[in-house]
Design a protein around this motif. Structure first.
Motif, PDB file in Angstrom:
ATOM      1  N   THR A   1       2.693  -3.052   8.559  1.00 21.19           N
ATOM      2  CA  THR A   1       1.480  -2.083   7.551  1.00 21.19           C
ATOM      3  C   THR A   1       0.091  -3.238   7.748  1.00 21.19           C
ATOM      4  O   THR A   1       0.030  -4.290   7.095  1.00 21.19           O
ATOM      5  CB  THR A   1       2.133  -1.716   6.387  1.00 21.19           C
TER       6      THR A   1
ATOM      7  N   GLN B   1       0.593  11.410  -3.168  1.00 18.01           N
ATOM      8  CA  GLN B   1       1.343  10.480  -2.469  1.00 18.01           C
ATOM      9  C   GLN B   1       2.626  11.151  -2.370  1.00 18.01           C
ATOM     10  O   GLN B   1       3.034  12.210  -1.414  1.00 18.01           O
ATOM     11  CB  GLN B   1       1.620   9.395  -2.408  1.00 18.01           C
TER      12      GLN B   1
ATOM     13  N   GLN C   1       7.138  11.416   7.785  1.00 14.17           N
ATOM     14  CA  GLN C   1       5.188  11.225   7.977  1.00 14.17           C
ATOM     15  C   GLN C   1       4.474  10.547   8.869  1.00 14.17           C
ATOM     16  O   GLN C   1       3.556  10.066   8.987  1.00 14.17           O
ATOM     17  CB  GLN C   1       5.235   9.486   6.078  1.00 14.17           C
TER      18      GLN C   1
ATOM     19  N   LYS D   1      -3.798   5.309  12.149  1.00 17.92           N
ATOM     20  CA  LYS D   1      -3.482   4.301  12.553  1.00 17.92           C
ATOM     21  C   LYS D   1      -3.488   3.607  14.187  1.00 17.92           C
ATOM     22  O   LYS D   1      -3.962   2.252  14.534  1.00 17.92           O
ATOM     23  CB  LYS D   1      -1.805   3.792  12.128  1.00 17.92           C
TER      24      LYS D   1
ATOM     25  N   SER E   1       6.920  -4.817   1.784  1.00 23.94           N
ATOM     26  CA  SER E   1       6.720  -3.328   2.890  1.00 23.94           C
ATOM     27  C   SER E   1       7.676  -3.151   3.326  1.00 23.94           C
ATOM     28  O   SER E   1       7.973  -4.342   3.758  1.00 23.94           O
ATOM     29  CB  SER E   1       5.436  -4.046   3.858  1.00 23.94           C
ATOM     30  N   LYS E   2       8.263  -2.527   3.237  1.00 23.71           N
ATOM     31  CA  LYS E   2       8.872  -1.568   4.294  1.00 23.71           C
ATOM     32  C   LYS E   2       9.062  -2.224   5.271  1.00 23.71           C
ATOM     33  O   LYS E   2      10.160  -2.586   6.104  1.00 23.71           O
ATOM     34  CB  LYS E   2       9.625  -0.102   3.918  1.00 23.71           C
ATOM     35  N   THR E   3       8.064  -1.405   6.019  1.00 25.42           N
ATOM     36  CA  THR E   3       8.461  -1.814   7.114  1.00 25.42           C
ATOM     37  C   THR E   3       7.583  -3.386   7.570  1.00 25.42           C
ATOM     38  O   THR E   3       8.231  -3.775   9.057  1.00 25.42           O
ATOM     39  CB  THR E   3       7.253  -1.145   8.164  1.00 25.42           C
TER      40      THR E   3
ATOM     41  N   GLU F   1       2.457  13.460   0.869  1.00 25.12           N
ATOM     42  CA  GLU F   1       3.040  12.844   2.059  1.00 25.12           C
ATOM     43  C   GLU F   1       4.124  13.748   2.031  1.00 25.12           C
ATOM     44  O   GLU F   1       4.776  13.216   3.629  1.00 25.12           O
ATOM     45  CB  GLU F   1       3.037  11.569   1.494  1.00 25.12           C
TER      46      GLU F   1
ATOM     47  N   GLY G   1       9.522   5.161   1.181  1.00 24.79           N
ATOM     48  CA  GLY G   1       8.406   4.099   0.895  1.00 24.79           C
ATOM     49  C   GLY G   1       7.541   5.188  -1.409  1.00 24.79           C
ATOM     50  O   GLY G   1       7.861   4.297  -2.025  1.00 24.79           O
TER      51      GLY G   1
ATOM     52  N   VAL H   1       0.822  10.234   9.092  1.00 25.42           N
ATOM     53  CA  VAL H   1       0.057   9.072   8.795  1.00 25.42           C
ATOM     54  C   VAL H   1      -0.287   8.081  10.415  1.00 25.42           C
ATOM     55  O   VAL H   1      -0.771   7.347  10.365  1.00 25.42           O
ATOM     56  CB  VAL H   1       0.099   8.129   7.763  1.00 25.42           C
TER      57      VAL H   1
ATOM     58  N   ILE I   1       0.727  -1.247  -0.249  1.00 30.92           N
ATOM     59  CA  ILE I   1      -0.064  -0.229   0.164  1.00 30.92           C
ATOM     60  C   ILE I   1       1.392   0.858  -0.012  1.00 30.92           C
ATOM     61  O   ILE I   1       2.061   1.235  -0.063  1.00 30.92           O
ATOM     62  CB  ILE I   1      -1.327  -0.405   0.956  1.00 30.92           C
ATOM     63  N   GLY I   2       0.194   2.336  -0.628  1.00 33.83           N
ATOM     64  CA  GLY I   2       0.675   3.832  -0.558  1.00 33.83           C
ATOM     65  C   GLY I   2       2.468   3.616  -1.001  1.00 33.83           C
ATOM     66  O   GLY I   2       2.177   2.850  -2.551  1.00 33.83           O
ATOM     67  N   GLY I   3       3.297   3.786  -1.013  1.00 36.73           N
ATOM     68  CA  GLY I   3       4.708   3.467  -1.767  1.00 36.73           C
ATOM     69  C   GLY I   3       4.772   1.694  -2.181  1.00 36.73           C
ATOM     70  O   GLY I   3       5.563   1.823  -2.961  1.00 36.73           O
ATOM     71  N   SER I   4       4.446   1.299  -1.599  1.00 35.89           N
ATOM     72  CA  SER I   4       4.317   0.050  -1.815  1.00 35.89           C
ATOM     73  C   SER I   4       3.183  -0.447  -3.185  1.00 35.89           C
ATOM     74  O   SER I   4       3.690  -1.586  -3.129  1.00 35.89           O
ATOM     75  CB  SER I   4       4.740  -1.603  -0.181  1.00 35.89           C
TER      76      SER I   4
HETATM   77  O1  F6P Z   1       1.342   5.466   6.207  1.00 41.22           O
HETATM   78  C1  F6P Z   1       1.978   5.744   5.576  1.00 41.22           C
HETATM   79  C2  F6P Z   1       3.319   4.943   4.816  1.00 41.22           C
HETATM   80  O2  F6P Z   1       4.165   4.722   5.837  1.00 41.22           O
HETATM   81  C3  F6P Z   1       3.702   5.232   3.245  1.00 41.22           C
HETATM   82  O3  F6P Z   1       5.048   6.502   3.801  1.00 41.22           O
HETATM   83  C4  F6P Z   1       3.880   4.725   2.568  1.00 41.22           C
HETATM   84  O4  F6P Z   1       4.613   3.986   1.707  1.00 41.22           O
HETATM   85  C5  F6P Z   1       3.288   3.222   3.006  1.00 41.22           C
HETATM   86  O5  F6P Z   1       2.766   3.974   4.455  1.00 41.22           O
HETATM   87  C6  F6P Z   1       3.503   1.639   2.985  1.00 41.22           C
HETATM   88  O6  F6P Z   1       4.592   1.450   4.016  1.00 41.22           O
HETATM   89  P1  F6P Z   1       5.181   0.068   3.585  1.00 41.22           P
HETATM   90  O7  F6P Z   1       6.313  -0.308   2.883  1.00 41.22           O
HETATM   91  O8  F6P Z   1       6.034  -0.461   4.845  1.00 41.22           O
HETATM   92  O9  F6P Z   1       4.401  -1.036   4.023  1.00 41.22           O
END
Ligand code: F6P
Length: 564
Positions: free
Chosen positions: A217, A358, A510, A517, A212-214, A362, A274, A513, A160-163
């Motif tokens: 999400t 975005q 960012q 959550k 997902s970078k983190t 963002e 992201g 956001v 989602i988002g950048g991913s």
């Molecule tokens: O909630 C915003 C955000 O952190 C964006 O900046 C990012 O692109 C998106 O969520 C997805 O994050 P992730 O790649 O960590 O799942």
């Protein structure tokens, strides 16, 4: 990095005075005064992308004054800090080096970075590229098999988002470069999104990319678990995950806990944000869709825009991204035009506006400056939205032409006709429509008056007056290719960077956001009757009432009858 409130600079003051001189001047008069204006306010990027910015409420002095502003704010030093790997994303203590992803020949960063640092980054980028190449080729050629021995024909990117937005937009835009693989994107937590995809494909030939970078999400993990159950339900064997799941992430520990095998993990570097990540391993779905060679061309296009940006940094009149940024600040902060429109006269790039939303909002939608102070006297990011031409002409263009607000627009179209059939006429009509809009917005009914058909005492006459003086940029792309698309993406990345720098904000975090959550988690505890975790002090009366209404209603089974 020099942190300075822009409106307290001498240059801003000069811009404010200049604004008083220019605010009532009409675009039409700017053209009358300078017969060569159309040439002066025009930039050609490698004969592939052309920017006409002559239909704007600026003159050469406007640009000169912005150049002074950038100098006064020490913009060149900021660029040096960023490209040398300094942690300019201070609130997350990170470098911002997405440009390294496309600097394959090191021609950019070697100008700024020390040898060791450059080497490390270069190696990291190269390892990822090799891995992308290997997996892309083995899937496209059918070497990578599903657990039951079938070739993979469906790729589902869950993120989602950048991913999601970047790869989704690029894959759609490069329709003409696509191979036979079906690529799907699932992002929304609304279960309709994933079920609509899963209902039409089979587990045996489907590969999921959990992006997902983190790896934290909520939407992505929930959808990834649905996909995992779907695969396990079909194969009844955990080992099937190795054939059907790839992870793209910075959080290897979490990926392993999820059950994805180590060899299937693509690591997103810490220094890639992201919304700036589509040129990294996040672009795996792009490489799969168009092949690795074309993926490299996308990177090349972005890299050439990087080079254009730094090499023209002292020749702002010819620097495409800086010009776009200056115009945006000019309208947002001096004219108070709070919106900006992206209008794509091309179906292929129709997702560009949502990608840019975005990227811009963002990055630059912030009210705390780089020193931690509340920004009080100027606005940061404009509101970005957009649509496709000509459809939008029949929806919101009325407001663009005769509304009480003025909305600067970027019109984007492709010159070559690349639809593979002989309906050239449609393409010409599409482009005529776009030119007609930019002309009418800028010059109103000066050249072709609709009102002539009415006598001036007829009251309908008034409704047919087009005052014009509404600014726009026109971007003509010779052909939408991986190369030019890469360049367009980098163009807007720099626009956002320059603008965020002027606004004295951190464009690469960012925090805004996060609150939503946390609140969603608390409400979820209430729904799930995890009462110990639910904190009713963290909820307002109106929301509590809405939850009760929802809770009372959604339980009744008979209401789920859709009348079939
Ligand atoms: O909630 C915003 C955000 O952190 C964006 O900046 C990012 O692109 C998106 O969520 C997805 O994050 P992730 O790649 O960590 O799942």
């Amino acid at each position: 990095m020099l942190n300075q409130n822009p409106i307290k600079t001498k240059s801003w003051l000069k811009l404010t005075k200049h604004f008083v001189d220019i605010k009532n001047i009409k675009i039409i008069d700017l053209f009358k005064k300078d017969k060569l204006r159309y040439k002066k306010f025009f930039i050609n990027f490698k004969n592939k992308i052309f920017l006409d910015f002559s239909k704007n409420r600026i003159n050469l002095k406007t640009i000169t004054l912005f150049i002074d502003l950038l100098k006064e704010l020490n913009f060149n030093k900021f660029i040096h800090s960023m490209f040398s790997g300094e942690k300019i994303n201070c609130t997350e203590n990170r470098s911002v080096l997405h440009v390294a992803l496309r600097d394959m020949d090191n021609s950019l960063l070697k100008r700024y970075m020390n040898f060791d640092c450059l080497n490390d980054i270069h190696n990291e980028v190269n390892i990822s590229l090799k891995k992308i190449k290997h997996i892309t080729n083995s899937i496209i050629t059918g070497k990578w098999l599903g657990f039951s021995g079938c070739k993979i024909s469906n790729i589902v990117n869950i993120g989602i988002g950048g991913s999601d937005l970047g790869p989704r937009m690029v894959v759609k835009s490069l329709r003409n470069y696509r191979n036979k693989l079906n690529i799907f994107f699932v992002s929304n937590i609304d279960v309709t999104d994933i079920t609509q995809v899963l209902n039409n494909i089979s587990p045996k030939n489907t590969l999921f990319i959990i992006c997902s970078k983190t790896f934290n999400t909520c939407e992505t993990i929930l959808n990834a678990n649905i996909a995992k159950s779907w695969i396990l339900k079909y194969f009844h064997n955990k080992n099937a995950l190795v054939n059907h799941f790839i992870a793209v992430s910075n959080n290897v520990k979490k990926v392993l806990e999820f059950g994805i095998f180590k060899q299937n993990i693509f690591v997103i570097p810490e220094w890639v944000g992201g919304r700036y990540s589509l040129f990294s391993v996040v672009g795996l779905s792009i490489s799969l869709a168009i092949g690795f060679k074309n993926f490299l061309l996308l990177l090349n296009g972005a890299h050439d825009m990087d080079i254009h940006f730094v090499e023209k940094i002292n020749d702002v009149y010819q620097n495409m991204p800086i010009i776009l940024a200056i115009l945006s600040v000019w309208y947002n902060n001096f004219f108070n035009f709070s919106n900006e429109l992206i209008l794509t006269y091309n179906e292929d790039i129709s997702l560009l506006p949502s990608y840019l939303q975005q990227l811009c909002m963002e990055s630059n939608g912030k009210y705390i400056d780089r020193d931690g102070f509340l920004i009080k006297k100027y606005h940061t990011s404009p509101i970005i939205w957009g649509g496709v031409g000509t459809n939008s002409q029949h929806s919101f263009f009325q407001l663009l032409h005769q509304g009480t607000r003025i909305i600067p627009c970027d019109f984007i179209a492709e010159i070559l006709y690349n639809n593979g059939c002989n309906l050239y006429d449609s393409h010409f009509k599409l482009i005529c429509n776009m030119f007609a809009q930019t002309q009418s917005l800028a010059f109103g009914d000066k050249y072709l008056s609709v009102k002539k058909q009415f006598c001036s005492d007829n009251y309908l006459y008034r409704y047919n007056v087009f005052k014009g003086n509404r600014p726009s940029n026109t971007l003509l792309i010779k052909k939408i290719t991986p190369y030019t698309l890469g360049a367009i993406i980098a163009l807007y990345e720099y626009k956002v960077l320059v603008q965020g720098f002027i606004y004295n904000i951190f464009s690469f975090d960012q925090w805004g956001v996060e609150l939503g959550k946390k609140v969603a988690n608390n409400i979820y505890c209430y729904f799930n009757k995890v009462n110990c975790a639910f904190n009713n002090k963290l909820i307002d009366q109106s929301t509590l009432n809405l939850i009760k209404v929802f809770n009372n209603m959604h339980k009744k089974k008979s209401d789920y009858n859709y009348g079939k």
